[in-house]
Design a protein around this motif. Structure first.
Motif, PDB file in Angstrom:
ATOM      1  N   GLY A  14      47.439  42.795  54.582  1.00 37.36           N
ATOM      2  CA  GLY A  14      46.215  43.423  54.565  1.00 37.36           C
ATOM      3  C   GLY A  14      44.390  42.575  53.933  1.00 37.36           C
ATOM      4  N   ASN A  15      44.077  43.607  52.653  1.00 37.37           N
ATOM      5  CA  ASN A  15      43.409  42.628  52.908  1.00 37.37           C
ATOM      6  C   ASN A  15      43.374  42.393  51.467  1.00 37.37           C
ATOM      7  OD1 ASN A  15      43.585  44.757  51.216  1.00 37.37           O
ATOM      8  ND2 ASN A  15      42.000  46.136  50.954  1.00 37.37           N
ATOM      9  N   ARG A  16      43.918  42.029  51.000  1.00 37.23           N
ATOM     10  CA  ARG A  16      44.743  40.953  49.535  1.00 37.23           C
ATOM     11  C   ARG A  16      44.150  39.382  49.732  1.00 37.23           C
ATOM     12  NH1 ARG A  16      49.784  43.567  48.278  1.00 37.23           N
ATOM     13  NH2 ARG A  16      50.385  42.413  50.739  1.00 37.23           N
ATOM     14  N   ARG A  17      44.102  38.499  51.047  1.00 36.57           N
ATOM     15  CA  ARG A  17      43.863  37.036  51.761  1.00 36.57           C
ATOM     16  C   ARG A  17      43.711  36.579  50.354  1.00 36.57           C
ATOM     17  NH1 ARG A  17      41.077  39.742  56.251  1.00 36.57           N
ATOM     18  NH2 ARG A  17      43.173  39.215  57.951  1.00 36.57           N
ATOM     19  N   LEU A  18      42.439  36.537  49.565  1.00 40.00           N
ATOM     20  CA  LEU A  18      41.904  35.822  48.760  1.00 40.00           C
ATOM     21  C   LEU A  18      42.427  36.323  47.674  1.00 40.00           C
ATOM     22  CD1 LEU A  18      39.766  34.053  47.515  1.00 40.00           C
ATOM     23  CD2 LEU A  18      38.553  35.816  46.585  1.00 40.00           C
ATOM     24  N   GLU A  19      43.348  37.268  46.878  1.00 39.85           N
ATOM     25  CA  GLU A  19      44.630  37.528  46.124  1.00 39.85           C
ATOM     26  C   GLU A  19      45.609  36.649  46.507  1.00 39.85           C
ATOM     27  OE1 GLU A  19      45.539  41.767  45.252  1.00 39.85           O
ATOM     28  OE2 GLU A  19      43.577  42.056  45.894  1.00 39.85           O
ATOM     29  N   VAL A  20      45.892  36.189  47.220  1.00 41.51           N
ATOM     30  CA  VAL A  20      47.023  35.599  47.732  1.00 41.51           C
ATOM     31  C   VAL A  20      46.416  34.396  47.370  1.00 41.51           C
ATOM     32  CG1 VAL A  20      48.755  35.262  49.774  1.00 41.51           C
ATOM     33  CG2 VAL A  20      48.210  36.879  49.093  1.00 41.51           C
ATOM     34  N   ILE A  21      45.997  34.177  47.700  1.00 42.78           N
ATOM     35  CA  ILE A  21      45.575  32.455  47.800  1.00 42.78           C
ATOM     36  C   ILE A  21      45.119  32.054  46.039  1.00 42.78           C
ATOM     37  CG2 ILE A  21      43.513  31.051  48.329  1.00 42.78           C
ATOM     38  CD1 ILE A  21      43.105  32.167  50.517  1.00 42.78           C
ATOM     39  N   GLU A  22      44.744  32.826  45.906  1.00 43.77           N
ATOM     40  CA  GLU A  22      44.796  32.470  43.835  1.00 43.77           C
ATOM     41  C   GLU A  22      45.596  32.099  43.095  1.00 43.77           C
ATOM     42  OE1 GLU A  22      41.820  31.382  42.123  1.00 43.77           O
ATOM     43  OE2 GLU A  22      40.190  32.175  43.765  1.00 43.77           O
ATOM     44  N   ALA A  23      46.998  33.000  44.143  1.00 42.92           N
ATOM     45  CA  ALA A  23      48.282  33.438  43.489  1.00 42.92           C
ATOM     46  C   ALA A  23      49.187  31.903  43.183  1.00 42.92           C
ATOM     47  CB  ALA A  23      49.226  33.947  44.203  1.00 42.92           C
ATOM     48  N   VAL A  24      48.845  31.530  44.898  1.00 42.56           N
ATOM     49  CA  VAL A  24      49.310  29.926  44.994  1.00 42.56           C
ATOM     50  C   VAL A  24      48.483  28.931  44.464  1.00 42.56           C
ATOM     51  CG1 VAL A  24      49.098  28.788  47.086  1.00 42.56           C
ATOM     52  CG2 VAL A  24      49.576  31.060  47.553  1.00 42.56           C
ATOM     53  N   GLN A  25      47.236  29.187  43.894  1.00 42.87           N
ATOM     54  CA  GLN A  25      46.770  28.336  43.063  1.00 42.87           C
ATOM     55  C   GLN A  25      47.135  28.313  41.546  1.00 42.87           C
ATOM     56  OE1 GLN A  25      44.170  26.007  43.760  1.00 42.87           O
ATOM     57  NE2 GLN A  25      43.222  25.462  41.520  1.00 42.87           N
ATOM     58  N   ARG A  26      47.632  29.630  41.873  1.00 44.39           N
ATOM     59  CA  ARG A  26      47.962  29.286  40.056  1.00 44.39           C
ATOM     60  C   ARG A  26      49.081  28.474  39.764  1.00 44.39           C
ATOM     61  NH1 ARG A  26      46.185  34.871  40.394  1.00 44.39           N
ATOM     62  NH2 ARG A  26      48.348  35.219  40.808  1.00 44.39           N
ATOM     63  N   ALA A  27      49.502  28.720  41.002  1.00 44.48           N
ATOM     64  CA  ALA A  27      50.877  28.269  41.147  1.00 44.48           C
ATOM     65  C   ALA A  27      50.958  26.644  41.298  1.00 44.48           C
ATOM     66  CB  ALA A  27      51.912  28.477  42.361  1.00 44.48           C
ATOM     67  N   LEU A  28      50.021  26.048  41.334  1.00 42.69           N
ATOM     68  CA  LEU A  28      49.550  24.619  41.919  1.00 42.69           C
ATOM     69  C   LEU A  28      49.221  24.115  40.566  1.00 42.69           C
ATOM     70  CD1 LEU A  28      47.278  24.596  45.127  1.00 42.69           C
ATOM     71  CD2 LEU A  28      49.627  23.378  45.170  1.00 42.69           C
ATOM     72  N   LEU A  29      48.376  25.368  39.945  1.00 48.09           N
ATOM     73  CA  LEU A  29      48.255  24.677  38.422  1.00 48.09           C
ATOM     74  C   LEU A  29      49.743  24.407  37.773  1.00 48.09           C
ATOM     75  CD1 LEU A  29      45.505  26.814  37.785  1.00 48.09           C
ATOM     76  CD2 LEU A  29      45.417  24.485  38.294  1.00 48.09           C
ATOM     77  N   THR A  30      50.317  25.914  37.881  1.00 50.52           N
ATOM     78  CA  THR A  30      51.397  25.370  36.953  1.00 50.52           C
ATOM     79  C   THR A  30      52.280  23.971  37.023  1.00 50.52           C
ATOM     80  OG1 THR A  30      51.826  28.399  36.194  1.00 50.52           O
ATOM     81  CG2 THR A  30      53.672  26.761  36.348  1.00 50.52           C
ATOM     82  N   GLY A  31      52.824  24.059  38.088  1.00 49.50           N
ATOM     83  CA  GLY A  31      53.730  22.932  38.600  1.00 49.50           C
ATOM     84  C   GLY A  31      53.482  22.238  38.706  1.00 49.50           C
ATOM     85  N   LEU A  32      52.559  21.204  39.274  1.00 50.81           N
ATOM     86  CA  LEU A  32      51.349  20.078  39.360  1.00 50.81           C
ATOM     87  C   LEU A  32      50.182  19.658  38.487  1.00 50.81           C
ATOM     88  CD1 LEU A  32      50.753  19.662  42.852  1.00 50.81           C
ATOM     89  CD2 LEU A  32      52.893  19.433  41.800  1.00 50.81           C
ATOM     90  N   GLN A  33      49.836  20.876  37.144  1.00 49.73           N
ATOM     91  CA  GLN A  33      49.408  20.112  36.538  1.00 49.73           C
ATOM     92  C   GLN A  33      47.478  19.782  36.707  1.00 49.73           C
ATOM     93  OE1 GLN A  33      51.305  18.389  33.307  1.00 49.73           O
ATOM     94  NE2 GLN A  33      52.862  19.324  33.446  1.00 49.73           N
ATOM     95  N   ILE A  34      47.455  20.804  38.084  1.00 47.21           N
ATOM     96  CA  ILE A  34      46.571  19.746  38.053  1.00 47.21           C
ATOM     97  C   ILE A  34      45.006  20.850  37.644  1.00 47.21           C
ATOM     98  CG2 ILE A  34      47.416  19.524  40.757  1.00 47.21           C
ATOM     99  CD1 ILE A  34      46.237  22.032  41.549  1.00 47.21           C
TER     100      ILE A  34
END
Length: 128
Positions: A14-34
């Motif tokens: 729906g209209n949560r595109r940016l929220e989903v993208i930010e969730a993926v970004q948080r996962a990248l920060l957690t896993g890859l420590q970027i």
């Protein structure tokens, strides 16, 4: 410096595109420590007839392809997989509906600012 592409069927975000993208970004920060400023994520939504999925998967089935420098440990990858599942669960996506594909690239094969990444101080470690 991962480059991430999430592909899924249109409708559930729906209209949560940016929220989903930010969730993926948080996962990248957690896993890859970027670092948080390292952002390169695209979200592609397909019409239902433009993406076939396994019959056992739901409407939120998603394929997440992450191109990244080689060198991350199995532990870092496990953290990334778990973080993606956790972050997307907030949107009602079951872990079983997430397919993650890592494409590891030697930094000599990744160009940034006209130079190979192997010759640039990235400001973070890739051997986590």
């Amino acid at each position: 410096m991962p480059a991430t592409r999430m592909e899924t069927r249109r409708g559930w975000i729906g209209n949560r595109r940016l929220e989903v993208i930010e969730a993926v970004q948080r996962a990248l920060l957690t896993g890859l420590q970027i670092p948080d400023h390292d952002r390169c994520i695209s979200l592609v939504e397909y019409e239902a007839d433009a993406m076939i999925t396994p019959p056992s998967k739901g409407p939120s089935y998603s394929v997440i392809e992450i191109k990244l420098f080689s060198g991350r440990s199995l532990d870092a990858k496990r953290k990334l997989y778990a973080a993606l599942a956790e972050e997307l669960s907030a949107f009602g996506v079951p872990a079983s509906d997430i397919k993650i594909v890592l494409v590891e690239i030697d930094p000599v094969n990744w160009g940034l600012g006209g130079l190979p990444a192997s010759e640039i101080d990235l400001g973070f470690k890739i051997d986590v």
